[in-house]
Design a protein around this motif. Structure first.
Motif, mmCIF file in Angstrom:
data_model
loop_
_atom_site.group_PDB
_atom_site.id
_atom_site.type_symbol
_atom_site.label_atom_id
_atom_site.label_comp_id
_atom_site.label_asym_id
_atom_site.label_seq_id
_atom_site.Cartn_x
_atom_site.Cartn_y
_atom_site.Cartn_z
ATOM 1 N N ASN A 1 -7.276 38.140 10.591
ATOM 2 C CA ASN A 1 -6.385 37.545 9.599
ATOM 3 C C ASN A 1 -6.768 36.101 9.320
ATOM 4 O O ASN A 1 -6.809 35.654 8.167
ATOM 5 N N GLU B 1 2.320 39.831 10.526
ATOM 6 C CA GLU B 1 2.549 38.640 11.358
ATOM 7 C C GLU B 1 4.012 38.474 11.724
ATOM 8 O O GLU B 1 4.343 38.091 12.846
ATOM 9 N N TRP C 1 -7.939 34.623 5.745
ATOM 10 C CA TRP C 1 -7.232 33.508 5.124
ATOM 11 C C TRP C 1 -8.201 32.380 4.768
ATOM 12 O O TRP C 1 -8.163 31.830 3.660
ATOM 13 N N GLN D 1 -1.018 41.268 5.512
ATOM 14 C CA GLN D 1 -1.225 40.549 6.754
ATOM 15 C C GLN D 1 0.004 39.719 7.125
ATOM 16 O O GLN D 1 0.352 39.594 8.309
ATOM 17 N N GLY D 2 0.683 39.137 6.129
ATOM 18 C CA GLY D 2 1.898 38.390 6.411
ATOM 19 C C GLY D 2 3.005 39.282 6.929
ATOM 20 O O GLY D 2 3.775 38.903 7.814
ATOM 21 N N THR D 3 3.081 40.511 6.387
ATOM 22 C CA THR D 3 4.064 41.471 6.888
ATOM 23 C C THR D 3 3.821 41.753 8.362
ATOM 24 O O THR D 3 4.749 41.783 9.174
ATOM 25 N N ASN E 1 -0.550 27.330 11.014
ATOM 26 C CA ASN E 1 -0.139 28.115 12.173
ATOM 27 C C ASN E 1 0.178 27.263 13.395
ATOM 28 O O ASN E 1 0.934 27.707 14.260
ATOM 29 N N THR F 1 -5.528 26.668 7.255
ATOM 30 C CA THR F 1 -4.887 27.807 7.909
ATOM 31 C C THR F 1 -4.441 27.455 9.319
ATOM 32 O O THR F 1 -3.332 27.796 9.749
ATOM 33 N N VAL G 1 -3.058 39.374 1.590
ATOM 34 C CA VAL G 1 -2.282 38.423 2.387
ATOM 35 C C VAL G 1 -0.863 38.936 2.599
ATOM 36 O O VAL G 1 -0.251 38.715 3.659
ATOM 37 N N VAL H 1 2.443 35.703 1.396
ATOM 38 C CA VAL H 1 3.280 35.540 2.594
ATOM 39 C C VAL H 1 4.750 35.526 2.208
ATOM 40 O O VAL H 1 5.595 36.137 2.881
ATOM 41 N N THR H 2 5.079 34.843 1.113
ATOM 42 C CA THR H 2 6.478 34.766 0.717
ATOM 43 C C THR H 2 7.005 36.136 0.284
ATOM 44 O O THR H 2 8.153 36.480 0.578
ATOM 45 N N CYS I 1 7.854 38.004 3.293
ATOM 46 C CA CYS I 1 9.159 37.628 3.850
ATOM 47 C C CYS I 1 10.294 38.290 3.084
ATOM 48 O O CYS I 1 11.290 38.714 3.667
#
Length: 392
Positions: free
Chosen positions: A105, A19, A109, A15-17, A333, A329, A12, A136-137, A140
């Motif tokens: 993705n 996104e 998820w 994938q978050g990177t 989004n 999910t 994740v 995800v955090t 960020c």
């Protein structure tokens, strides 16, 4: 906590990177592919739309597969489209890879959330959810800034290569740690969909979307807020983004450890504090100290409360084990797509760069209304109107 849950968090993270990293690469992509900056910006919008539609579609597509096979399929597709994106000279192909990547993705998820919950006991489900969301955090905090730095030094394509590379160890660990046996026969799709139409669950999903809408409405306009209202220099922007990510990580970590014991108190408190926090931020945005502090605090509250709401989805959707994660999910989004649009409307209407914070506060007032309805609909018998045991 099983090591497999952390492997899901690593995937994740990659994938978050992907996104969020395009926010720092848009100008370079536009120049390289000879398209306008708004056209390059559509790459992010395409990803968000693919996530919204893709989660339930991909969950239905893979619902009869063993979870390990589904996870590896989606992760390998996700990595492969980033290789294609890194190689293509054509904007249309890159746009297509963003849509396909978003679908993969979303599928990952949806399966990952359900898998993480299934690997732990009832008392650790929120913590397992927090580990996955924590990917995800961390993206960020570290992944997105690292992608921007890498893209700035080696070109935007290097960031795509990096995402594909991180998918490799995640796939290896998932292949070795996630059970590979066949799932027990799932309920029919119609049965699961009916289980997902309970009014309390729908209100929970709406509340989740509103919370994320408020979060991304404010988060998307941190740069102009900091530089044009607060008066901070451009060099403070990465610091603020990292602080927001750090707060998010702290929020999901704390929530994961305590929400199973006190879900109502933590969720209700988080909703109320978020509403107050965005309003206070709007009023004090001219102060550098307040801005730095509130970016951290609101990140913590937003992702902590979002994780708590996801745990409510799984609690209320026990009869939809293969589709509950996809609906959670999609709700996330929907908010991620709606919030920036509403904030942009407020700015375009001439209300200034504080206005997204006021929009976030308004969205949280709405979330308070729907959230309190969810938390308050319990019968005196100790069971909710959806037949779910009531909890404190």
């Amino acid at each position: 906590m099983p090591f497999a849950v952390y492997a899901l968090g690593l995937a994740v993270f990659a994938q978050g990177t992907s996104e969020f990293m395009l926010s720092g690469l848009v100008s370079d992509i536009a120049a390289d592919l000879q398209v306008s900056i708004p056209a390059a910006g559509l790459l992010t919008s395409a990803f968000a739309v693919g996530m919204i539609a893709g989660a339930p579609l991909m969950a239905l597509f893979s619902r009869s597969w063993p979870r390990r096979r589904a996870l590896l399929f989606f992760l390998c597709v996700f990595g492969a489209v980033h290789v294609v994106g890194a190689l293509t000279p054509h904007y249309g192909v890159l746009l297509a890879t963003r849509v396909v990547g978003a679908l993969a993705n979303a599928g990952f998820w949806a399966v990952a959330l359900v898998t993480a919950v299934s690997l732990v006991g009832p008392g650790a489900r929120a913590r397992a959810t927090a580990v996955v969301v924590g990917g995800v955090t961390v993206a960020c905090v570290a992944g997105v800034p690292a992608g921007a730095v890498l893209g700035g030094h080696l070109g935007w394509r290097s960031a795509f290569w990096a995402v594909a590379l991180v998918c490799v160890p995640a796939a290896v660990v998932i292949a070795r740690t996630i059970p590979g046996g066949r799932r027990s026969a799932p309920a029919s799709a119609g049965t699961e969909l009916r289980a997902l139409t309970g009014p309390r669950l729908l209100l929970t999903l709406l509340t989740s979307a509103l919370v994320q809408g408020a979060t991304f409405c404010a988060f998307s306009y941190v740069e102009p807020l900091a530089t044009r209202v607060t008066g901070l220099g451009q060099g403070w922007v990465p610091v603020l983004l990292a602080l927001f990510g750090l707060g998010s990580f702290i929020g999901v970590t704390i929530t994961g450890r305590v929400v199973d014991a006190r879900p109502v108190a933590l969720t209700a408190g988080g909703l109320a504090l978020l509403a107050v926090g965005w309003a206070v931020f709007a009023l004090t945005a001219g102060s550098p100290v307040a801005t730095v502090l509130l970016v951290l605090v609101q990140g913590m509250l937003a992702f902590g409360t979002g994780t708590a709401l996801m745990s409510w989805v799984f609690r209320l959707a026990a009869d939809a084990p293969t589709l509950s994660g996809s609906f959670a999910t999609s709700a996330f989004n929907v908010g991620a797509a709606l919030g920036p649009w509403l904030g942009g409307l407020a700015i375009d209407a001439g209300f200034g760069f504080r206005s997204p914070l006021w929009v976030s506060a308004l969205l949280m007032v709405l979330a308070l209304g729907t959230g309190w309805t969810v938390l308050g609909t319990r019968r005196s018998t100790g069971r909710s109107r959806d037949g779910v045991p009531a909890v404190r």
